[in-house]
Design an enzyme around this catalytic site. Structure first.
Site, PDB file in Angstrom:
ATOM      1  N   ASP A 108      -8.778   3.484  -3.604  1.00 59.16           N
ATOM      2  CA  ASP A 108      -8.173   3.970  -2.358  1.00 59.16           C
ATOM      3  C   ASP A 108      -8.009   5.483  -2.315  1.00 59.16           C
ATOM      4  O   ASP A 108      -7.600   6.108  -3.280  1.00 59.16           O
ATOM      5  CB  ASP A 108      -6.812   3.323  -2.118  1.00 59.16           C
ATOM      6  CG  ASP A 108      -6.260   3.706  -0.754  1.00 59.16           C
ATOM      7  OD1 ASP A 108      -6.876   3.316   0.243  1.00 59.16           O
ATOM      8  OD2 ASP A 108      -5.249   4.425  -0.682  1.00 59.16           O
ATOM      9  N   ASP A 149       0.889   2.341   3.838  1.00 60.68           N
ATOM     10  CA  ASP A 149       0.033   3.435   3.369  1.00 60.68           C
ATOM     11  C   ASP A 149       0.859   4.719   3.235  1.00 60.68           C
ATOM     12  O   ASP A 149       0.437   5.808   3.658  1.00 60.68           O
ATOM     13  CB  ASP A 149      -1.181   3.651   4.285  1.00 60.68           C
ATOM     14  CG  ASP A 149      -2.239   4.539   3.631  1.00 60.68           C
ATOM     15  OD1 ASP A 149      -2.047   4.946   2.463  1.00 60.68           O
ATOM     16  OD2 ASP A 149      -3.254   4.826   4.290  1.00 60.68           O
ATOM     17  N   LEU A 197       2.614   6.511  -4.905  1.00 54.63           N
ATOM     18  CA  LEU A 197       3.826   7.023  -5.556  1.00 54.63           C
ATOM     19  C   LEU A 197       3.602   8.407  -6.161  1.00 54.63           C
ATOM     20  O   LEU A 197       4.542   9.080  -6.528  1.00 54.63           O
ATOM     21  CB  LEU A 197       4.310   6.050  -6.641  1.00 54.63           C
ATOM     22  CG  LEU A 197       4.940   4.743  -6.131  1.00 54.63           C
ATOM     23  CD1 LEU A 197       5.337   3.862  -7.317  1.00 54.63           C
ATOM     24  CD2 LEU A 197       6.150   5.002  -5.243  1.00 54.63           C
ATOM     25  N   HIS A 242       0.839  -1.210   0.000  1.00 49.89           N
ATOM     26  CA  HIS A 242       0.000   0.000   0.000  1.00 49.89           C
ATOM     27  C   HIS A 242       0.870   1.254   0.000  1.00 49.89           C
ATOM     28  O   HIS A 242       1.267   1.755   1.046  1.00 49.89           O
ATOM     29  CB  HIS A 242      -0.934  -0.010   1.211  1.00 49.89           C
ATOM     30  CG  HIS A 242      -2.065   0.960   1.083  1.00 49.89           C
ATOM     31  ND1 HIS A 242      -3.357   0.651   1.425  1.00 49.89           N
ATOM     32  CD2 HIS A 242      -2.109   2.235   0.636  1.00 49.89           C
ATOM     33  CE1 HIS A 242      -4.142   1.693   1.201  1.00 49.89           C
ATOM     34  NE2 HIS A 242      -3.401   2.673   0.720  1.00 49.89           N
ATOM     35  N   ASN A 296      -5.728   9.135   7.200  1.00 44.57           N
ATOM     36  CA  ASN A 296      -7.033   8.508   7.049  1.00 44.57           C
ATOM     37  C   ASN A 296      -6.848   7.031   6.665  1.00 44.57           C
ATOM     38  O   ASN A 296      -6.241   6.771   5.636  1.00 44.57           O
ATOM     39  CB  ASN A 296      -7.806   9.256   5.956  1.00 44.57           C
ATOM     40  CG  ASN A 296      -9.246   8.814   5.894  1.00 44.57           C
ATOM     41  OD1 ASN A 296      -9.700   8.067   6.755  1.00 44.57           O
ATOM     42  ND2 ASN A 296      -9.956   9.242   4.875  1.00 44.57           N
TER      43      ASN A 296
END
Lengths: 430, 318
Positions: A153, A308, A64, A61, A281
């Site tokens: 996402d 993330d 980039l 996750h 988040n």
């Protein structure tokens, strides 16, 4: 022929039930053989005494930011950060500009990664066109171009019918639909976990229920339509409980948890007096949720750890807490942060730790890595469990510095990152 | 419990009640009490802050708080500059931090800030040399309002200790409620909050209060009832149904006030909505101290400015 011999390592590879003092011989980018005391005259020798050698870690996750937000991160800087963080491969999310909702963008990202020659990149495509949550994107074309899964996402798939169709359609390609579980109506304008701390700070809260209701809905859909669901960044007691129950009933669901949701609580927002590097988040939750997540990582409910990694420019993060964007960088701190919480504090066996960072990520996304079986690509992470260092954001390879871990002293850092038999990162001893 | 006042304030800034000790609160209230006398003089001015510059940075609408600070500054002989969002570079897209750094470059001694986002004063306090005074940040704190409320209660009652204070209304969106709960509970008062559950934020008890959802229960035996303004624009946005229904369940009416102690004080931070949260007969009645609050606000703000400037002891020898 290119030969690399890793000597005296503690080789930990759950895919082969290996955990022993062994040598690894790599020939032409592939694992040739793992055995005791290998002799090989022509090989370059890497002394790994005191280090753990594991299948290359995979961060499933990562944002980039390229194309579109190169001022936050590029494929080149993000993958360099991955190497420095001990990752040989990563999956990147689709919320770029343009959105990765078609094969051209998927190919572009892969070409950029190829050019950079750092960590391997496996793009995750968008579920819906433009992340608008209305029409299915061309999932099949993206799979052909190299996408390994699909996610909107950054946003949830709000429409349950679309989610159902995405889950069903993706079955054709055996790829997971990855949900960012968040009910936007319930979140409203929340900026941190809703609880005693948000009340004290006067910040609008994000109730844990906002995640729970979407996870519950998606578990029902995955169950009803026998389709693979992967829940991204699980952060609440309620959702992890529901995932555990569903797994027990055989629902094809997997999930991931981030380092920061294991290491920090919502008290960090108060302790840092509204530092926007504590804003992400899902938000940092209260201690009770954190406890449930750690329990679930330890008992095997959680399949993967994932950073993330969400880079943002310093100027964006310099705004008021309400206005700053959600997200923190994570690639260069993920391993020591999780090593600290899981292995040092909670005595997790090293082989389980390795499983969470490579074996399972490879299984969830059907990636070529995650193993050191002879013949597989020689993607190897060397970990120094005793290395101690202070997190210094100014030394990050990432183009962004938005971390809440700056200044923290941690133990258990990557020592070297090997991709396809090539040592692409080596930690300098400080 | 009698709290001895501190000798001086330790802090550079007043960002909230949260960082204050009971002794420091006592010091501010005692100093404010003495400041009240300035307003009784024929020439309502002392030279305590002569040569000091105060920037009033109001980035959210405010009339009474801004005027109150201005009056306080003028009575202490400080030079005031007013900066309001509509007349500023904020509309040109300048960030709060840049705005503040530019103001700082003019070397003010104080920055009084009102901002719609919680935590904005804290952020500025960390980077500015000037003393930052929070004049209300989002739904977080409004420390000078809590101090003037406390001064008003203390003047009428002699003490804060043991007073049963009921705060009624939209607690979730109220910075006044948070600062009042923190201050009053820290000084030994018993605080109750009341309102529909949809307007009570979770975990508010941890700040030092009891929660009630029935007005009659909350008001029973109270020494002070403080009504919060119901923001009419929140009506129909799922927080509560209508003003009509709100009045029915939570307004302070003469009948409900009878349930409190006979000499119960009626307070309101203003601006009041007559017929919404408070019945005019109560707002204008003998128990109302709403206008005294406004008067005391000036004294409290004078005290805060004076103490943050390093003052202590007898403030107004001229």
């Amino acid at each position: 022929m290119n030969r690399l011999l890793i000597k005296h390592a503690r080789v930990v590879d759950p895919s082969q039930r290996l955990d022993d003092g062994l040598d690894v011989l790599v020939v032409d980018g592939k694992v040739e053989r793992i055995a005791e005391r290998i002799q090989d005259k022509g090989a370059e020798v890497l002394d790994a005494a005191g280090l753990i050698a594991a299948p290359g870690f995979i961060d499933v996750h990562v944002h980039l930011r390229e194309p579109g937000y190169e001022y936050k991160e590029t494929v080149a800087s993000g993958t360099a950060a991955a190497l420095a963080g001990g990752f040989t491969a990563l999956c990147c999310m689709a919320n770029t500009n343009p959105v990765n909702d078609n094969a051209a963008v998927t190919e572009f990202v892969r070409a950029r990664a190829e050019e950079a020659g750092n960590a391997r990149v496996y793009p995750i495509g968008a579920v819906s066109k433009g992340l608008a949550g209305e029409e299915l994107a061309e999932l099949g074309e993206m799979v052909r171009a190299g996408a390994v899964g699909f996610s909107d996402d950054g946003r949830p798939v709000h429409n349950a019918h679309l989610m159902r169709k995405a889950l069903e359609y993706a079955r054709m390609f055996d790829v997971p639909i990855v949900e960012h579980a968040e009910d936007l109506d319930l979140v409203s304008k929340g900026v941190m976990h809703e609880g005693a701390v948000s009340t004290r700070l006067g910040l609008k809260g994000i109730t844990a229920a906002a995640e729970d209701v979407v996870v519950a809905r998606d578990l029902i859909l995955a169950d009803s339509f026998s389709a693979r669901l992967h829940v991204a960044h699980v952060s609440t007691r309620g959702s992890i409980h529901r995932i555990r129950v569903a797994k027990g009933r055989g629902v094809p669901v997997t999930c991931e948890v981030t380092p920061h949701h294991l290491a920090l609580t919502d008290e960090a927002v108060a302790a840092t007096e509204y530092d926007t590097n504590t804003k992400m988040n899902p938000p940092l939750r209260s201690a009770d949720h954190v406890e449930a997540l750690i329990e679930a990582v330890l008992d095997g409910t959680v399949d993967c750890l994932a950073s993330d990694h969400a880079p943002h420019h310093a100027d964006e993060k310099a705004l008021e807490f309400d206005l700053a964007p959600f997200g923190i960088v994570g690639l260069e701190t993920a391993i020591p942060v999780t090593w600290d919480v899981l292995v040092r504090k909670h005595k997790m066996p090293v082989s389980r730790f390795v499983q969470l960072w490579t074996t399972n990520p490879a299984r969830v996304y059907r990636l070529p890595g995650g193993t050191l079986k002879p013949g597989s690509p020689a993607d190897i992470t060397l970990l120094d469990p005793e290395a101690r260092a202070t997190v210094s954001p100014e030394r990050f390879r990432s183009a962004s510095r938005n971390t809440p871990f700056g200044g923290m002293r941690l133990r258990g850092w990557p020592a070297a990152t090997i991709v396809g038999g090539e040592v692409r990162y080596r930690r300098e001893r400080r | 419990m009698s709290i001895k006042p501190a000798e001086r304030l330790r802090l550079k800034d007043l960002v909230g009640i949260e960082p204050l000790t009971p002794e420091e609160i006592q010091l501010i209230l005692d100093t404010a009490d003495r400041m009240r006398e300035v307003a009784e003089r024929p020439i309502k001015k002392v030279p305590a802050l002569r040569g000091k510059t105060v920037v009033n940075l109001f980035m959210e609408a405010s009339t009474r708080t801004r005027f109150s600070f201005e009056v306080a500054e003028k009575r202490l002989s400080a030079d005031s500059l007013n900066f309001s969002a509509s007349a500023s570079s904020v509309e040109k897209g300048e960030t709060l931090l840049d705005t503040a750094l530019n103001l700082e470059a003019m070397q003010p001694d104080f920055l009084v800030i009102r901002h719609k986002h919680a935590g904005a004063p804290h952020r500025l306090a960390r980077v500015l040399r000037a003393s930052v005074i929070n004049a209300g940040d989002g739904a977080h704190e409004h420390p000078t309002q809590a101090l003037l409320d406390a001064l008003t209660i203390r003047l009428r009652r002699g003490t804060l200790e043991g007073q049963v204070v009921v705060i009624v209304g939209d607690i979730e969106h109220s910075r006044v409620a948070r600062s009042d709960i923190l201050l009053l509970s820290r000084m030994g008062a018993r605080v109750r909050v009341a309102g529909p559950p949809s307007l009570i934020p979770c975990g508010i008890e941890a700040l030092g209060c009891e929660v009630h959802h029935r007005m009659e229960e909350a008001v029973a035996g109270a020494d002070v009832v403080m009504m919060l303004r119901i923001q009419l624009e929140r009506q129909g946005r799922m927080n509560f149904p209508t003003v009509r229904e709100y009045f029915d369940f939570f307004a302070l009416t003469p009948e409900r006030l009878k349930l409190a102690r006979k000499d119960c004080l009626v307070m309101h931070p203003g601006p009041i909505n007559r017929g919404v949260e408070i019945d005019s007969r109560v707002a204008d009645g003998p128990q109302s101290v709403i206008l005294e609050q406004v008067t005391n606000g000036v004294a409290v703000r004078m005290a805060v400015l004076y103490l943050l400037a390093g003052g202590h002891g007898e403030p107004i020898a001229d």
